[in-house]
Design an enzyme around this catalytic site. Structure first.
Site, PDB file in Angstrom:
ATOM      1  N   LYS B  90       1.414   2.979   2.895  1.00  0.00           N
ATOM      2  CA  LYS B  90       2.175   3.699   1.866  1.00  0.00           C
ATOM      3  C   LYS B  90       3.681   3.714   2.127  1.00  0.00           C
ATOM      4  CE  LYS B  90      -1.221   4.994  -0.876  1.00  0.00           C
ATOM      5  NZ  LYS B  90      -1.318   4.395  -2.231  1.00  0.00           N
ATOM      6  N   GLU B 112       2.707  12.355  -6.234  1.00  0.00           N
ATOM      7  CA  GLU B 112       1.314  12.785  -6.258  1.00  0.00           C
ATOM      8  C   GLU B 112       0.666  12.264  -4.992  1.00  0.00           C
ATOM      9  OE1 GLU B 112       2.345   9.992  -7.476  1.00  0.00           O
ATOM     10  OE2 GLU B 112       0.869   8.602  -6.633  1.00  0.00           O
ATOM     11  N   SER B 379      -5.908  -0.767   5.483  1.00  0.00           N
ATOM     12  CA  SER B 379      -4.744  -0.126   4.866  1.00  0.00           C
ATOM     13  C   SER B 379      -4.286   1.152   5.556  1.00  0.00           C
ATOM     14  CB  SER B 379      -5.042   0.155   3.396  1.00  0.00           C
ATOM     15  OG  SER B 379      -6.227   0.911   3.281  1.00  0.00           O
TER      16      SER B 379
END
Lengths: 262, 396
Positions: B90, B112, B379
């Site tokens: 991220k 969010e 990830s």
């Protein structure tokens, strides 16, 4: 000329009142009675909110009303089926306000055709921008339904021109940068906003978002052609959800007060 | 190029911009500033600097030798995004967006978050650049990801619980958009996945493409050729598109996106929009969506908060329709089994999201021969999920 256009023409400069109400909250029969009471007390048009699970431009009050209606199984199809019943009671213009996904799911042309046949006069789709609405506008022209687009305080000249060029019936001016039913519109800002829209368009301008009291409506109506009041009506329904008689009485009184002030 | 959206932000019929007029000027500004940044060598240099010195990139491409032996088929490599600062991919995107927020002179950022990884990554860059930060998170997700909530608070962010609707990522996204409508003049909305209105899907994809670009360089060095398969989990789909996109024109490289099958695709408790949804509009774009016959958005379900979303990035919807990507799904149980297996066999505790990609690899690898190569995008790391998994291990 459309029924909406005629309503503005007949007004002779008098300001119009367009109350919003959620369709199917608490049920469709009550919605029809609420509309009757609104018209009796001075509503010039009705904006009918189509409940959606994820309305992005709406605050908590309207979200809750949508959830109540959805829990009872309301759908766009059922609402359109109920429009002829409203038409038997009143001839004021009826405008549907819906998120685009419900219309896309129904089918753009089928929706405009069925809505027109049922007696709907206009469509407001807050998340469909005018540049993406070629097809919808052409269906609106084909079936005689006005397509109403929105301007915001953040809109620049180019955007206002585009909205003005593509709107029929009226332009919906959002009074403030915000969602429905949370903040109060500031009269001076609304005045400036509407003046900018009027610079580029002869189409009537209705103003909504952030108008919840008769006093505010009175002040702001000086600058616009029509006033839209939404969350305040929905709140009366919510607060009197178990006492229909009282609910209808209070809605009627509130609409009458708004009408008096504008 | 087929994979680049048109000027209206469309990937085929998907994408676009479905928002209230109020947001249009801010989206136009963002698009303009992003396009300028793309042409600005200084911007690229600055971003590369932070990716290297702060995020710790490039991340390794780890040959999973014991896992490969255990499965007895294709060679398996893991792209270690879990080793990126804050523990997931991220940060690649939030670093890019915070630089844009600075360029636009915005004083506040909002985001969010589902699993909390994007919230942490946003709070981190807000701390790094001294911007005010507010994170919207579903009340249910706050419950199951309490560690990340505390991390965000430590980083100085305000965490606002969202109690509307399903109280998960979908509602957190709606609430962030509502906040943005009200604060658009001074606030930048850092969307965490390849979703939202134009220009977000393209911009977030570009920031995440570093995953695939590094993978390409590394695998060519290590194997002298491109992989046969890229496998990545798909919720909104940012790690997967970041992995896939740089290989778009390498037609022999197959893309496999793994969605959350939850309790099973034949139940109504899953998050598999590409497998079970149909096109519709949510959160500013058109894409495959879980919705009922009337177009009301349906509740998604996944054991992993990051995949618990009824929509998906429009570029994935396009890849599905043109046949460029294959989209499969694995259940909660399969993901938990993979979570345990990878921990035991490779000494890597994966995020539950990434465990979905591992779970599918467990099925795929044995069907291939030893010459085949699979790269799995790992990830994120699983520390955030340890508490939850320990609670449910008896239950599943």
């Amino acid at each position: 000329m459309s029924r909406i256009g005629e309503a503005f023409k007949k007004s002779n400069g008098k300001k119009l009142l367009i109350p919003f109400i959620t369709a199917g909250d608490p049920d469709l029969d009550t919605t029809i009675e609420i509309i009757e009471v609104m018209v009796k007390n001075g509503a010039d048009m009705i904006e009918l909110g189509i409940p959606f699970s994820d309305p992005l431009a709406d605050g908590a009050t309207i979200q809750r009303s949508y959830n109540r209606a959805l829990k009872k199984g309301i759908s766009l199809r059922k609402i359109i089926a109920a429009i002829p019943k409203i038409r038997q009671k009143t001839s004021v213009p009826i405008i549907l306000m819906s998120s685009y996904n419900l219309i896309y799911s129904y089918g753009d042309e089928a929706l405009v055709r069925d809505a027109s046949k049922a007696g709907v006069d206009g469509l407001i789709i807050p998340d469909l921008l005018p540049e993406d609405a070629d097809e919808l506008i052409s269906y609106g022209q084909k079936y005689g339904v006005d397509t109403i687009f929105l301007t915001a305080p953040t809109s620049n000249e180019e955007r206002i021109k585009l909205v003005a060029q593509r709107s029929s019936g009226f332009i919906y001016h959002i009074s403030l940068a915000g969602i429905t039913g949370t903040k109060s519109a500031v009269a001076a800002e609304v005045k400036a906003g509407i003046e900018r829209v009027k610079e580029f368009s002869d189409t009537p301008v209705a103003v909504g978002f952030g108008i919840s009291t008769p006093e505010q409506a009175g002040k702001i109506s000086g600058y616009a052609d029509a006033i839209i009041v939404g969350s305040a009506n929905v709140k009366i329904v919510e607060e009197n959800i178990n006492d229909k008689e009282l609910m209808l009485k209070k809605v009627g009184n509130f609409i009458a007060k708004l009408k008096k002030e504008i | 190029m087929a994979e680049t959206p048109d000027s209206r932000g469309r990937f085929g019929i998907f994408g676009g911009r479905y928002v209230i007029e109020t947001l249009v000027p801010a989206l136009d500004q963002l698009e303009r500033v992003y396009n300028e940044a793309c042409l600005d060598e200084t911007f690229h240099k600055t971003l590369a600097h932070y990716l290297k010195e702060y995020a710790g990139r490039p991340t390794p491409l780890h040959f999973a030798e014991r896992l490969t032996e255990r499965l007895g088929g294709a060679k398996i490599y893991l792209k270690r995004e879990d080793l990126c600062h804050t523990g997931s991919h991220k940060l690649n995107n939030t670093l890019g967006q915070i630089l844009l927020a600075k360029r636009m002179g915005k004083k506040r950022v909002i985001a969010e978050t589902g699993a909390g990884q994007h919230g942490v990554a946003t709070a981190t860059v807000a701390a790094l650049f001294g911007l005010e930060c507010e994170i919207f998170m579903g009340a249910e997700d706050i419950e199951r990801q309490s560690l990340n909530v505390f991390r965000m608070k430590l980083l100085g962010a305000k965490v606002t619980p969202v109690t509307t609707g399903t109280k998960t990522l979908k509602d957190a996204t709606s609430e962030a958009l509502r906040d943005w409508i009200s604060t658009v003049n001074n606030t930048h909305y850092v969307i965490g996945s390849v979703v939202g209105p134009r220009p977000y899907p393209r911009m977030v994809r570009d920031f995440q493409s570093v995953i695939g670009e590094e993978t390409k360089v590394d695998i060519l060095t290590k194997e002298g050729r491109l992989p046969d398969y890229l496998v990545a989990c798909v919720g909104g789909g940012s790690n997967s598109i970041g992995m896939f996109h740089p290989f778009f024109n390498d037609k022999d490289v197959k893309f496999i996106g793994v969605e959350a099958a939850g309790y099973g695709l034949d139940t109504d408790k899953h998050g598999a929009s590409l497998n079970k949804g149909r096109p519709g509009v949510l959160h500013g774009n058109m894409s495959y969506l879980l919705q009922d016959k009337d177009g009301q958005i349906q509740e998604a379900h996944s054991i992993s908060a990051g995949l618990d979303y009824p929509g998906v990035g429009p570029e994935h919807s396009h890849y599905k329709d043109i046949g460029r990507g294959e989209y499969v799904a694995v259940t909660d149980k399969e993901a938990v089994d993979a979570f345990k297996l990878l921990s035991e066999v490779e000494g890597i505790i994966p995020a539950l999201e990434s465990a979905h990609a591992i779970a599918y690899t467990l099925k795929l690898a044995p069907t291939l021969n030893k010459d085949n190569i699979i790269v799995v995008c790992l990830s994120g790391r699983g520390d955030k999920d340890v508490d939850q998994v320990s609670k449910i291990m008896g239950e599943i």
